[in-house]
Design a protein around this motif. Structure first.
Motif, PDB file in Angstrom:
ATOM      1  N   ARG A   7       2.834   0.650   6.299  1.00  0.00           N
ATOM      2  CA  ARG A   7       2.815  -0.158   5.192  1.00  0.00           C
ATOM      3  C   ARG A   7       1.749   0.466   4.158  1.00  0.00           C
ATOM      4  O   ARG A   7       1.706   0.663   2.959  1.00  0.00           O
ATOM      5  CB  ARG A   7       2.421  -1.495   5.492  1.00  0.00           C
ATOM      6  CG  ARG A   7       3.503  -2.297   5.910  1.00  0.00           C
ATOM      7  CD  ARG A   7       3.269  -3.614   6.493  1.00  0.00           C
ATOM      8  NE  ARG A   7       2.659  -4.572   5.395  1.00  0.00           N
ATOM      9  CZ  ARG A   7       1.767  -5.402   5.924  1.00  0.00           C
ATOM     10  NH1 ARG A   7       0.984  -5.547   6.924  1.00  0.00           N
ATOM     11  NH2 ARG A   7       1.633  -6.298   4.704  1.00  0.00           N
ATOM     12  N   LEU A   8       0.600   1.083   4.637  1.00  0.00           N
ATOM     13  CA  LEU A   8      -0.464   1.502   4.079  1.00  0.00           C
ATOM     14  C   LEU A   8      -0.050   3.091   3.252  1.00  0.00           C
ATOM     15  O   LEU A   8      -0.388   3.458   2.189  1.00  0.00           O
ATOM     16  CB  LEU A   8      -1.796   1.796   4.795  1.00  0.00           C
ATOM     17  CG  LEU A   8      -3.024   2.350   4.155  1.00  0.00           C
ATOM     18  CD1 LEU A   8      -3.582   1.313   3.233  1.00  0.00           C
ATOM     19  CD2 LEU A   8      -4.080   2.858   4.665  1.00  0.00           C
ATOM     20  N   GLN A   9       0.912   3.700   3.925  1.00  0.00           N
ATOM     21  CA  GLN A   9       1.436   5.006   3.463  1.00  0.00           C
ATOM     22  C   GLN A   9       2.128   4.653   2.418  1.00  0.00           C
ATOM     23  O   GLN A   9       2.202   5.416   1.397  1.00  0.00           O
ATOM     24  CB  GLN A   9       2.307   5.671   4.761  1.00  0.00           C
ATOM     25  CG  GLN A   9       2.508   7.013   4.449  1.00  0.00           C
ATOM     26  CD  GLN A   9       3.418   7.593   5.604  1.00  0.00           C
ATOM     27  OE1 GLN A   9       4.248   7.106   6.191  1.00  0.00           O
ATOM     28  NE2 GLN A   9       2.792   8.879   6.065  1.00  0.00           N
ATOM     29  N   GLU A  10       3.046   3.632   2.329  1.00  0.00           N
ATOM     30  CA  GLU A  10       3.897   3.299   1.120  1.00  0.00           C
ATOM     31  C   GLU A  10       3.117   2.689   0.053  1.00  0.00           C
ATOM     32  O   GLU A  10       3.425   3.182  -0.942  1.00  0.00           O
ATOM     33  CB  GLU A  10       5.027   2.084   1.454  1.00  0.00           C
ATOM     34  CG  GLU A  10       6.028   2.669   2.359  1.00  0.00           C
ATOM     35  CD  GLU A  10       6.807   1.495   3.235  1.00  0.00           C
ATOM     36  OE1 GLU A  10       6.804   0.345   2.967  1.00  0.00           O
ATOM     37  OE2 GLU A  10       7.240   2.029   4.394  1.00  0.00           O
ATOM     38  N   TYR A  11       2.194   2.072   0.255  1.00  0.00           N
ATOM     39  CA  TYR A  11       1.046   1.567  -0.774  1.00  0.00           C
ATOM     40  C   TYR A  11       0.743   3.193  -1.569  1.00  0.00           C
ATOM     41  O   TYR A  11       0.596   3.246  -2.757  1.00  0.00           O
ATOM     42  CB  TYR A  11       0.037   0.896  -0.385  1.00  0.00           C
ATOM     43  CG  TYR A  11      -0.953   0.688  -1.422  1.00  0.00           C
ATOM     44  CD1 TYR A  11      -0.817  -0.712  -2.218  1.00  0.00           C
ATOM     45  CD2 TYR A  11      -2.220   1.162  -2.028  1.00  0.00           C
ATOM     46  CE1 TYR A  11      -1.517  -0.872  -3.295  1.00  0.00           C
ATOM     47  CE2 TYR A  11      -2.734   1.058  -3.190  1.00  0.00           C
ATOM     48  CZ  TYR A  11      -2.541  -0.187  -3.560  1.00  0.00           C
ATOM     49  OH  TYR A  11      -3.408  -0.507  -4.885  1.00  0.00           O
ATOM     50  N   PHE A  12       0.127   4.005  -0.579  1.00  0.00           N
ATOM     51  CA  PHE A  12      -0.094   5.225  -1.162  1.00  0.00           C
ATOM     52  C   PHE A  12       0.683   6.032  -2.044  1.00  0.00           C
ATOM     53  O   PHE A  12       0.362   6.392  -3.021  1.00  0.00           O
ATOM     54  CB  PHE A  12      -0.679   6.052  -0.075  1.00  0.00           C
ATOM     55  CG  PHE A  12      -1.102   7.400  -0.261  1.00  0.00           C
ATOM     56  CD1 PHE A  12      -2.231   7.712  -1.377  1.00  0.00           C
ATOM     57  CD2 PHE A  12      -0.381   8.568   0.004  1.00  0.00           C
ATOM     58  CE1 PHE A  12      -2.469   9.257  -1.454  1.00  0.00           C
ATOM     59  CE2 PHE A  12      -0.589   9.719  -0.521  1.00  0.00           C
ATOM     60  CZ  PHE A  12      -1.608  10.168  -1.374  1.00  0.00           C
ATOM     61  N   LEU A  13       1.972   5.803  -1.360  1.00  0.00           N
ATOM     62  CA  LEU A  13       2.966   6.804  -2.289  1.00  0.00           C
ATOM     63  C   LEU A  13       3.241   5.997  -3.533  1.00  0.00           C
ATOM     64  O   LEU A  13       3.639   6.707  -4.457  1.00  0.00           O
ATOM     65  CB  LEU A  13       4.366   6.724  -1.341  1.00  0.00           C
ATOM     66  CG  LEU A  13       4.244   7.663  -0.125  1.00  0.00           C
ATOM     67  CD1 LEU A  13       5.298   7.323   0.799  1.00  0.00           C
ATOM     68  CD2 LEU A  13       4.178   9.017  -0.584  1.00  0.00           C
ATOM     69  N   ARG A  14       2.877   4.748  -3.587  1.00  0.00           N
ATOM     70  CA  ARG A  14       3.278   4.128  -4.860  1.00  0.00           C
ATOM     71  C   ARG A  14       2.176   4.193  -5.570  1.00  0.00           C
ATOM     72  O   ARG A  14       2.459   4.402  -7.021  1.00  0.00           O
ATOM     73  CB  ARG A  14       3.473   2.607  -4.542  1.00  0.00           C
ATOM     74  CG  ARG A  14       4.719   2.085  -5.103  1.00  0.00           C
ATOM     75  CD  ARG A  14       4.950   0.571  -4.424  1.00  0.00           C
ATOM     76  NE  ARG A  14       5.544   0.531  -3.118  1.00  0.00           N
ATOM     77  CZ  ARG A  14       6.999   0.784  -3.117  1.00  0.00           C
ATOM     78  NH1 ARG A  14       7.924   0.918  -4.023  1.00  0.00           N
ATOM     79  NH2 ARG A  14       7.521   0.592  -1.698  1.00  0.00           N
ATOM     80  N   HIS A  15       0.941   4.231  -5.341  1.00  0.00           N
ATOM     81  CA  HIS A  15       0.014   4.067  -6.178  1.00  0.00           C
ATOM     82  C   HIS A  15      -1.364   5.168  -6.241  1.00  0.00           C
ATOM     83  O   HIS A  15      -2.349   5.021  -6.587  1.00  0.00           O
ATOM     84  CB  HIS A  15      -0.912   2.818  -5.915  1.00  0.00           C
ATOM     85  CG  HIS A  15       0.107   1.297  -6.096  1.00  0.00           C
ATOM     86  ND1 HIS A  15       0.427   0.912  -7.266  1.00  0.00           N
ATOM     87  CD2 HIS A  15       0.526   0.783  -5.277  1.00  0.00           C
ATOM     88  CE1 HIS A  15       1.097   0.005  -6.990  1.00  0.00           C
ATOM     89  NE2 HIS A  15       1.434  -0.149  -5.886  1.00  0.00           N
ATOM     90  N   GLY A  16      -0.905   6.089  -5.214  1.00  0.00           N
ATOM     91  CA  GLY A  16      -2.225   7.099  -4.684  1.00  0.00           C
ATOM     92  C   GLY A  16      -2.137   8.252  -5.502  1.00  0.00           C
ATOM     93  O   GLY A  16      -2.942   9.094  -5.307  1.00  0.00           O
ATOM     94  N   ALA A  17      -1.460   8.393  -6.721  1.00  0.00           N
ATOM     95  CA  ALA A  17      -1.234   9.949  -7.336  1.00  0.00           C
ATOM     96  C   ALA A  17      -2.594  10.188  -7.727  1.00  0.00           C
ATOM     97  O   ALA A  17      -2.586  11.551  -7.968  1.00  0.00           O
ATOM     98  CB  ALA A  17      -0.026   9.891  -8.155  1.00  0.00           C
ATOM     99  N   ILE A  18      -3.216   9.336  -8.188  1.00  0.00           N
ATOM    100  CA  ILE A  18      -4.459   9.580  -8.804  1.00  0.00           C
ATOM    101  C   ILE A  18      -5.371  10.431  -8.132  1.00  0.00           C
ATOM    102  O   ILE A  18      -6.138  11.231  -8.674  1.00  0.00           O
ATOM    103  CB  ILE A  18      -5.290   8.089  -9.005  1.00  0.00           C
ATOM    104  CG1 ILE A  18      -6.325   8.519 -10.004  1.00  0.00           C
ATOM    105  CG2 ILE A  18      -5.661   7.372  -8.051  1.00  0.00           C
ATOM    106  CD1 ILE A  18      -7.160   7.331 -10.591  1.00  0.00           C
ATOM    107  N   ILE A  19      -5.244  10.435  -6.694  1.00  0.00           N
ATOM    108  CA  ILE A  19      -5.879  11.355  -6.141  1.00  0.00           C
ATOM    109  C   ILE A  19      -6.220  12.822  -6.372  1.00  0.00           C
ATOM    110  O   ILE A  19      -6.939  13.734  -6.595  1.00  0.00           O
ATOM    111  CB  ILE A  19      -5.931  11.432  -4.524  1.00  0.00           C
ATOM    112  CG1 ILE A  19      -6.888  12.226  -3.768  1.00  0.00           C
ATOM    113  CG2 ILE A  19      -4.548  11.626  -3.914  1.00  0.00           C
ATOM    114  CD1 ILE A  19      -8.244  11.483  -3.854  1.00  0.00           C
ATOM    115  N   ASP A  20      -4.805  13.327  -6.689  1.00  0.00           N
ATOM    116  CA  ASP A  20      -4.398  14.627  -7.132  1.00  0.00           C
ATOM    117  C   ASP A  20      -2.990  14.653  -7.500  1.00  0.00           C
ATOM    118  O   ASP A  20      -2.288  15.201  -6.744  1.00  0.00           O
ATOM    119  CB  ASP A  20      -4.575  15.542  -5.914  1.00  0.00           C
ATOM    120  CG  ASP A  20      -4.633  17.185  -6.207  1.00  0.00           C
ATOM    121  OD1 ASP A  20      -3.964  17.308  -7.182  1.00  0.00           O
ATOM    122  OD2 ASP A  20      -5.027  18.041  -5.524  1.00  0.00           O
ATOM    123  N   GLY A  21      -2.996  14.578  -8.596  1.00  0.00           N
ATOM    124  CA  GLY A  21      -1.568  14.493  -9.268  1.00  0.00           C
ATOM    125  C   GLY A  21      -0.888  15.602  -9.084  1.00  0.00           C
ATOM    126  O   GLY A  21       0.423  15.489  -9.140  1.00  0.00           O
TER     127      GLY A  21
END
Lengths: 877, 480
Positions: A487-501
């Motif tokens: 579930r955390l991985q899915e959140y990251f895939l959805r919202h985590g691009a800010i780390i390194d687009g």
């Protein structure tokens, strides 16, 4: 330093009193002494120089169990230990001592002590400084007292141990059916009042049926009861009702009011909680299987902590999940988590102890013996808990879900295999930045925001615990379950691009998210449910200075209020220890509060009418011994709530007529003496349920998700979620218990009939009588439809004869025959309506498939509407 | 009620007299009183107009309540000294009573950036956010020295409306209708109007509660739109005559039950149905604001979206008072500007300034202002110091709650207009001159209505309760 007081005086309280009596003299000495100071301060004599000073200026507030800010200055040890803000005294180091800081403060930010009567003179301050620097000598056996305070033991009725009161001797012995009646009659005989006669059988059955299952009895049930000549006919009827699956629905209501159950988050965005109903389901079932009150308590407060807890026991903790969630942008995550914890403390304190502890959030309770420290000790039990949703499969879901799981994980691994390393690295970097931001707020606004957003949107509109995402990040990869990691991985895939687009795009992670979503769609579903669990990341609980969570005071350990029997000694007591302590035999409050509230349900008013406040400001019980008698009977019967209810409804007191008695109007206007039963307007749910039940529209299905019955569109539009998609089919006619509770725009019928707000704890509902209720019953399409259905029912069930039909209608709606006067009134109406309706287009006639003549149908709709508008119809007499 | 029904009621009265049931008798007289024809019977209906203690100067009240607490410093109470101190620490003496560690620690003076101008003969100050209200200054009494005893919203709102910080006490509107009844036979005596462009009021329905008074005195909320009250219209196909027939039969049957049981709640139920029926016939016309002239609609700002919600309620308030409704509570939420107070206050004045001025002007031109007491108030004021919430940029500071001194506007109904009463200190912190507690205002409001606040009491749990608790003094300076 000049010493004028005899050194040889022995230590002890009499000596201290002497010192105190001479304190005026001591001041003089202090001044003289100070004036003749040399570079090396003379040794300070605690008893002569410091003790009087503390006693005169400090101990009025800083002594005893209600010491301000928790600081007690009665002994050296207590002074060193200090109060809510930390140690007050550091021997040898005046500049590190809070005591010194407080008395010498010139800063606006530190209020100078003492706060009243002017600041201490420079000499006195110097004396304190010297004394501390010289090691703060204070013989251990010297205990200072504040003569102004009278140390009185707490004698308040509610905190006294439960004892079994003897049954009072009464004169009219044949009236009493059980112990209740002895206490009630004793009081009445003392007042020279006779009890009321028993209600007639039809009225009695209607009363007990509404009280136990919340629905009116059918005409057949009334007839059967009237014709049942066995001596225990009434007890049999009670047993039948207690065994009804509708019993749990009726008795769920007060518990849902208490925990302010709702189907949305509350606060500005008021997002949906589509699984909130799972707790309601647990509650109905628990009441129906008569889960004893001690188990009922333990499972709701700490079911998750029981050894080998079952899914059902974990679900019970959904009780604690009806706190509000603020997902509005900018909301401080910790602030609203704190509010939830405070709400849980208030819930348990109100529900099980009748204590209004909320006052002690900011300061010691002004009226009741609850210190601010004790508030945070209770708080600590719930501070150590996280909101979490569980996989809680409904019937038929588990097997396919479990079967499908290995397949899902295999496919998932295959999908992610090409980017697994890159994804894991990138997510690791993302989590690192989040954790840095969380640990150092205010440094990097971008990542502060990322952290905040994670806490605000996680599980939104799914009713998940909103801080779970943050907690999973804090927990670290090694401690997550597979599913949590997914579930955390899915959140990251959805919202985590800010780390390194750039890298995110290189890896085409957006595409992989789509693939996972597709995989998710084909996977067998499992329904989730709200619950609590022990905090994943342990929290150290601190007091909040003046109730402000941003100003942490001293650390506190979980503990229970000192005015009640102590919590058995254990290391790190948990919610489970709290729950066990609540229902331990030594604790008098939970059973008292429970039976007091039960009485309210059966008589309209409880013994202590302030069912939420058993404290000094609350109502004193009208029948204290009867209250304790009931609590003891409750215990004797294994804390069975059904047994308690049976005991109450089989008493002669309960079975009295509710007829008003003119001679009692001035003597006992509130019916506190219980010389009769009470006429009570039905609750919002019961008004609706009665209309649906007698008309035959009711879908009596027990349990399940919330439904959206018909209501005007303008109501939902008041809230943030400006739509109300009406249910279709039978779901339109479910009991009021199942109506979706949108916190910000509550269901209009509920509000009109005094349902409480779903944002605050409620232990007793109002019963008002307003024109809005009249308009609802007259004109609300739901009640018009019920009237129409009832009309069709009457016309079909009684083939002919207006008088027979009216009589049948009365039996259906009011459980009695119509009088000739009543029949005549309605007959006139019927004739009048037929004349008015003849030749008109009929808008409210029954559907043609019913085969009912439109004019006759419309006339009977009006007639049935009259009966469903009667005061009697919405009243339990 | 038609004569036949009246006859049957009188017959029943006979029965009750002979049967000696005192209870039913009292209730029946209430029932007959509701009919308006039973002059021979003593009128005891809950909303039956009753004589005040002494000659009143006001018959009606419109209480415009600005929930959330508006900033007196940015609207009514200019403080040139603050300009000099802007950004500097607040003198410690001022913080003595401030029970807020956060503000206290960071307290720096926040001067109002607003420009003030003097209006009317008295030279009453209003900021440039309140230019419309300024134009009716000669009818207003500006009280700058009000204080209260709590700095939290719910308790503050409850104190203003119900005279105590606790839940469960009757609202001012309930007390007034309990004391005086209401001249309107067709509308509730106590009506609550909520602005539809904002969220509800913090303390919610407790603010128009009847508390321990009979439930008939609870305020009735009106909604926006053609059906101001839920389920006001008859069901489809039901004519007014049919509805009346339904109600007549219902009334007779409820009356029979009342005789039989003596349950006085039934008498209230009968009254509630009669009121519901009268509301049905009266309310649609009442809320049809298209009946007003274009000029009137424009004056209240009904032609602009920003002022329409509050303007409609102001106009509705006038129409309610015209029709004899005793007490109108009008809410606007929410002035709780903890951040960016300068910008946020404007949001609220943009919505409310023009319509409020129109209300005063309109009441006056129709001769209603003389007998209508108008109150404009929030639960407290706001701090002269700034409050910095996390993430707020300089120039966007807010103000926190402030109970020690704030401004209330009054007009009409025996209030002396065109005067400024009282003052706060140089910082606008403490009320220092002609200090008035909220209880003093309440005592004065009741005085205008011809009620002695110490005599308007209700026995409850062994004690005579009143709106002003054990406090309150009539402030004669405010009176004409």
């Amino acid at each position: 330093m000049v010493n004028v007081i005899d050194h040889e005086l022995p230590w002890g309280s009499s000596a201290m009193r002497t010192v105190l009596a001479r304190s005026g003299l001591v001041l003089l000495i202090v001044l003289i002494g100070s004036g003749s100071r040399t570079a090396e301060p003379a040794p300070i004599d605690f008893s002569r120089q410091i003790a009087p000073l503390l006693q005169n200026h400090c101990l009025a507030c800083h002594s005893g169990i209600k010491a301000r800010s928790g600081l007690r200055l009665e002994t050296r040890a207590l002074a060193i230990k200090g109060g809510y803000s930390g140690p007050a005294l550091v021997p040898g180091k005046s500049q590190s001592s809070r005591l010194m800081k407080m008395v010498s403060s010139t800063s606006d930010e530190v209020p100078v002590m003492p706060p009243k009567g002017g600041r201490l003179s420079a000499c006195k301050i110097q004396l304190i400084e010297d004394w501390i620097d010289q090691g703060a000598k204070w013989p251990a056996e010297v205990v200072l007292t504040n003569p102004a305070i009278k140390q009185e033991p707490v004698k308040h009725w509610a905190f006294q141990a439960l004892v079994r009161p003897a049954l009072p001797v009464i004169r009219q012995k044949d009236w009493a059916r059980n112990g209740i009646d002895h206490f009630v009659l004793k009081r009445l005989e003392g007042e020279g009042i006779t009890p009321s006669p028993e209600a007639d059988r039809a009225a009695l059955l209607r009363r007990v049926t509404l009280d136990l299952i919340g629905l009116p009895p059918s005409p057949e049930e009334v007839a059967a009861f009237i014709n049942d000549t066995r001596v225990d006919a009434y007890e049999r009827a009670v047993d039948r009702l207690l065994a009804s699956p509708h019993y749990g629905e009726r008795w769920a209501r007060p518990w849902l009011d208490l925990c302010h159950f709702g189907d949305t988050d509350g606060y500005l965005t008021d997002q949906l909680r589509p699984v909130a109903w799972r707790y309601r389901q647990w509650l109905i079932e628990a009441l129906n299987r008569d889960l004893p009150f001690d188990r009922f308590t333990i499972e709701q407060l700490a079911g998750d902590l029981l050894p080998d807890a079952t899914m059902d026991q974990k679900l019970a903790t959904g009780f604690l999940r009806n706190t509000l969630s603020n997902r509005e942008g900018g909301a401080d995550l910790e602030q609203y988590r704190v509010e939830q914890v405070v709400d849980r403390v208030a819930l348990v304190s109100t529900g099980w102890m009748g204590l209004t502890v909320g006052c002690a959030r900011c300061h010691d309770h002004k009226f009741d013996p609850i210190s601010q420290r004790e508030f945070y000790q209770l708080y600590a039990f719930f501070d150590d808990a996280d909101e979490v949703n569980l996989n809680a499969p409904l019937t038929g879901e588990m097997a396919p879900y479990l079967a499908g799981r290995p397949e899902y994980q295999k496919k998932r691994a295959e999908v992610l295999q090409p980017v697994l390393q890159g994804l894991t690295d990138l997510q690791g970097r993302w989590e690192k930045r989040l954790l840095e931001a969380a640990a150092n707020p205010g440094v990097d606004a971008t990542w502060d925001r990322q952290w905040e957003v994670l806490g605000l949107i996680w599980g939104g509109n799914l009713g998940e615990g909103q801080l779970e995402g943050c907690q999973l990040v804090q927990l670290g990869p090694s401690k997550r379950t597979t599913e949590e990691a997914e579930r955390l991985q899915e959140y990251f895939l959805r919202h985590g691009a800010i780390i390194d687009g750039k890298r995110f795009n290189e890896l085409k992670l957006a595409d992989y998210l789509k693939k996972l979503d597709a995989l998710e769609k084909e996977r067998p579903k499992v329904t989730r449910a709200p619950a609590m669990r022990k905090a994943a990341v342990p929290r150290k609980t601190h007091m909040h200075v003046r109730g402000d969570f941003r100003v942490p005071g001293i650390a506190v350990e979980a503990n229970t209020p000192g005015v009640l029997p102590p919590l058995p000694a254990t290391k790190n007591p948990s919610r489970l220890d709290l729950a066990n302590w609540l229902v331990s035999p030594d604790n008098p409050l939970p059973d008292r509060t429970l039976v007091n509230r039960a009485w309210q349900e059966f008589f309209g008013k409880a013994f202590a009418r302030t069912t939420d406040d058993f404290g000094a400001r609350g109502d004193r019980p009208s029948h204290p011994e009867l209250l304790d008698h009931l609590a003891m009977v409750f215990r004797d019967r294994g804390r069975s709530m059904k047994a308690l209810h049976a005991y109450i409804v089989t008493s002669a007191t309960y079975r009295q007529s509710s007829r008003a008695r003119s001679e009692l109007v001035t003597r006992d206007p509130d019916n506190r003496l219980l010389a009769r039963q009470a006429s009570l307007r039905l609750s919002a749910d019961q008004v609706r349920d009665s209309a649906l039940a007698v008309s035959g529209l009711l879908d009596a299905k027990v349990g399940g998700p919330s439904v959206f019955p018909q209501q005007p569109a303008s109501v939902a539009m008041e809230g943030f979620r400006n739509k109300w998609e009406e249910s279709t089919g039978r779901d339109r006619y479910r009991r009021g218990l199942y109506t979706y509770l949108q916190r910000l725009s509550p269901f209009a019928q509920n509000v009109t009939f005094d349902a409480p707000a779903t944002s605050a704890i409620c232990t007793r509902r109002e019963r008002s009588n307003t024109p809005l209720q009249a308009l609802t019953l007259l004109n609300d399409p739901v009640f018009v439809e019920a009237a129409r259905a009832l009309g069709v029912r009457v016309l079909r069930e009684v083939p002919s004869g207006w008088d027979k039909r009216i009589n049948h209608l009365f039996h259906l709606a009011l459980s009695r025959s119509a009088s000739s006067q009543e029949s005549a009134v309605l007959a006139r109406y019927l004739v009048d309506q037929r004349a008015r309706l003849a030749g008109r287009a009929i808008a409210h006639a029954p559907h043609e498939t019913t085969g009912v003549d439109p004019v006759e149908g419309a006339a009977w709709t009006g007639l049935c509407s009259i009966v469903m508008n009667l005061h009697e119809f919405i009243t339990r007499d | 009620m038609n004569p036949r029904n009246l006859h049957s009621l009188l017959q029943r009265r006979q029965f009750l007299q002979t049967s000696g049931s005192g209870l039913g008798m009292i209730a029946l007289s209430q029932l007959l009183a509701g009919d308006g024809k039973a002059s021979a019977t003593q009128s005891t209906g809950p909303m039956e107009p009753r004589a005040p203690h002494f000659a009143p100067t006001a018959k009606n009240v419109i209480c415009v309540f600005m929930a959330g607490a508006p900033s007196h410093l940015d609207l009514f109470d200019p403080k040139p000294t603050m300009r000099k101190l802007h950004g500097q620490p607040v003198p410690a003496s001022f913080l003595k009573n401030l029970d807020d560690p956060v503000i206290k620690a960071s307290a720096r003076v926040l001067a109002s950036p607003r420009v003030f101008k003097r209006y009317g003969k008295s030279g009453m100050d209003f900021s440039d956010y309140m230019t419309h209200t300024g134009t009716v200054a000669d009818d207003l009494c500006m009280v700058r020295s009000v204080y209260t005893t709590t700095s939290n919203h719910d308790p503050g709102q409850l104190l203003f409306q119900c005279g105590t910080t606790l839940f469960g006490h009757p609202s001012m509107g309930a007390w007034v209708t309990y004391g005086l009844g209401s001249p309107s036979r067709n509308l509730p005596g106590f009506v609550v109007l909520l602005s539809q462009d904002t969220y509800g009021v913090d303390a919610g329905t407790a603010l128009w509660s009847s508390g321990y008074l009979p439930a008939s005195y609870r305020g009735v909320t009106f909604r926006a739109g053609p059906e101001p009250i839920l389920h006001l219209s008859n069901p489809p196909g039901v004519t007014d005559a049919m509805q009346r027939a339904r109600l007549d039969a219902l009334r007779e049957l409820n009356g029979l039950r009342l005789e039989k049981t003596g349950d006085l709640e039934i008498a209230s139920r009968i009254e509630a149905y009669e009121l519901a029926y009268r509301m049905q016939s009266t309310a649609p016309e009442l809320v049809d604001l298209s009946r007003e002239t274009l000029a009137t609609r424009a004056m209240y700002g009904l032609e602009q979206e920003i002022t329409r919600p509050f303007g409609s309620n102001c106009l509705l308030a006038r129409r309610l008072v015209e029709r004899g409704v005793r007490f109108v509570q009008l809410y606007h939420s929410n002035w709780d500007d903890h951040s960016d107070v300068n910008a946020n206050v404007k949001v609220h004045t943009d919505r409310t300034d023009l319509p409020f001025a129109a209300l005063i002007r309109d009441l006056k031109q129709r001769g209603l202002l003389d007998t209508t007491l108008v109150i404009w108030a929030g639960e407290f004021g706001r701090t002269p110091m700034h409050e910095v919430r996390r993430g707020v940029n300089p120039g966007h500071e807010g103000r926190d709650h402030h109970p020690f001194g704030f401004t209330v506007l009054l007009a009409g109904g025996g209030i002396k207009g065109g005067q400024v009463v009282g003052a706060t200190d140089e910082l606008g912190y403490h009320a220092v001159q002609d200090r008035m507690h909220v209880h003093d205002l309440q005592a004065t409001f009741l005085h205008c209505l011809g009620l002695d606040h110490t005599k308007l009491t209700f026995r409850h749990q062994g004690r005579d309760f009143r709106l002003t608790d054990v406090h309150g003094q009539v402030m004669t300076k405010l009176l004409a």
